[in-house]
Design an enzyme around this catalytic site. Structure first.
Site, short mmCIF file in Angstrom:
data_model
loop_
_atom_site.label_atom_id
_atom_site.label_comp_id
_atom_site.label_asym_id
_atom_site.label_seq_id
_atom_site.Cartn_x
_atom_site.Cartn_y
_atom_site.Cartn_z
CG ASN A 25 -0.41 -0.14 2.52
OD1 ASN A 25 0.63 -0.79 2.71
ND2 ASN A 25 -1.05 0.44 3.51
CB ILE A 26 1.67 3.68 -2.29
CG1 ILE A 26 2.54 2.46 -2.67
CG2 ILE A 26 2.46 4.98 -2.42
CD1 ILE A 26 2.87 2.37 -4.15
CD GLU A 27 -1.45 4.89 4.48
OE1 GLU A 27 -0.97 5.73 5.26
OE2 GLU A 27 -2.18 3.94 4.84
CD GLU B 103 -5.37 -5.78 -1.32
OE1 GLU B 103 -4.71 -4.73 -1.20
OE2 GLU B 103 -6.21 -6.15 -0.50
#
Ligand code: THU
Length: 134
Positions: free
Chosen positions: A43-45, A56
């Protein structure tokens, strides 16, 4: 039955790359193509929150952008930054993106290195709206 532990181990490894300074919730994914290749993602915020990309989708977009469209399974692992990763069900948006490319028998592998559950897309996104409905 297929042993998805190696795929789960790759999801655990991918989780280490998670960029999640806001939620401190780290997710890793490993996507297996029908030809046997694996694309990983984390995940990349973002400081403005909404551009955040789940692990995903990172894996799926990496694969599709490399010309892959035939997928067999995805392993997913998530958890708080200071904890060991574990069971993490995919969010609704990711289920929809999976449904864009995968059939109902696509495998969604959840758990950790010790315990693995294998689900299908059909189970996790019943009555889906896909390109077959258009
Ligand atoms: N997240 C994922 O990467 N995959 C999921 O299936 C659930 C949520 C991420 C998004 C966000 O960076 C953090 O986990 C908390 O929601």
């Amino acid at each position: 039955m297929t042993d998805y532990k190696p795929l789960m181990m790759q999801a655990l490894e991918a989780r280490k790359k998670s960029y999640s300074p806001y939620s401190h919730f780290c997710v890793g994914a490993a996507l297996l193509t029908k030809s046997g290749k694996v694309y990983t993602g984390c995940n990349i915020e973002s400081a403005s929150y909404t551009p955040t990309n789940c692990a995903e989708r990172t894996a799926i977009f990496k694969a599709v952008s490399e010309g892959e469209r035939d997928f067999e399974a995805i392993a997913i692992v998530g958890g708080r930054a200071n904890e060991k990763g574990g069971f993490c069900a995919p969010c609704g948006v990711c289920r929809q993106v999976i449904a864009e490319f995968c059939d109902k028998d696509f495998k969604i592998v959840l758990g950790d290195e010790e315990k693995i559950e294998v689900h299908t897309l059909g189970e996790m996104l019943p009555y889906s709206f896909t390109n077959k409905n258009l």
